[in-house]
Scaffold this active site. Sequence first.
Site, PDB file in Angstrom:
ATOM      1  CB  ALA A 102     103.806  17.586 -21.287  1.00 14.69           C
ATOM      2  CE  LYS A 103     105.771  24.307 -25.352  1.00 12.89           C
ATOM      3  NZ  LYS A 103     107.226  24.291 -25.179  1.00 12.89           N
TER       4      LYS A 103
END
Length: 403
Positions: free
Chosen positions: A72-73
């Site tokens: 994720a980011k």
Amino acid sequence: MDVSPRGDEPQLTCTVTQGPNAMGYVVIDAAVGGRACGGVRVVPDLDEAEVRALARAMTLKFGFLGLPQGGAKAGVRGDPDAPLEERRQRLAAFGRAIAPLLQRGVYAPAMDVGTDLADVRHLLEAAGVRIRRREQRVKRTGYYTAVTVFAAAKRAADHLGLRLAGTTAAIEGFGKVGGDLAVLLDGAGVRVVAASTSRGAIHNPKGLDVARLQRLVAEMGSRAVEGYPDAERIDLAALLELPVDVLCPCARPHSLHAGNASRVAARIVAPGANDPIAPEAELELFERGVLCVPDFVANSGGVLGGTMAFAAIDRATITGFMERRVGERIGWLLDEAARWRVPARDVAVPYAQRRFDEMRERVAQPTLRGHVFAAGLEGYRRGWVPERLVAKASLPYFEQALA
């Protein structure tokens, strides 16, 4: 908060708006056990495409390392050099907007460009997330990233028949990763001839005084390049085209692109940043004989080192482990790519994706041992399991993951 899944196996993209404009984004590329991890950055010119690409790189990174996490980011549009109170207010507003993801543990944030450990804790607290005793305490993931970038440069040099000592290097982005990387390169006898911050770049073909530049960064931040003597000020773009042996892009995505790939004069590109080479540029560099270590491989040390430090393994052990185990895997990757006469990324991506898929399947169908491991991990997070015991028991786990 607008939530918009897209793609074949949809990335979950959450857009946080402030008035008519996007304030920031969270992208869950792929979850493992309902959880995904990745840094939250603060930069002024962020867009959704950047965050999506970064989230994808995190998934590949976890797969490459064999660690059971999803990728994720997150990113917030803002000035990383703004006054602390202003920056924290913005992060708090972002945290409250994505609180459902944070509270359920769907997204676990970490440090990134423009944020530090205190920023991440502030974001979580604003979202109403209780930080457990042993969570969010590893401060130096940038150093561990630098260790694997250094290992990538060394293995690439070995692959080309170069002795690393006596080579030259340029570092784009003298920050959390680039600064420690410069120290490692300098200590190995590499002449660091150029470095940059968001304020510009400096160049001295005889070599920069790395220790002096680090002190200036501690005092002046990104303005250190303006206060460093004995070096020529050059354009940021010019640093990427210097005739050096090793180029280390440690700043923003797509520093190397179709417009400048033909002018890159380095023999090796060892990235500290995520997604610093546009796909068309990476292909052109390969065709020109420039050896590019894939970003999610070279900079995997932040994830691995942070996880090992969380498990109470000491810094010296982590450093030695990464230089040996990650270095071996990079050497194998470069040899395989040479055998098939393809860019290293063409070997690394399917390898990492296959490992990730296998890992996710194991987590989805846990054995008795898996249930015991999960229970022990939760007990450790809460402070119920001694650190010494976890450090001793976890090292074989990491050995197996990277064997």
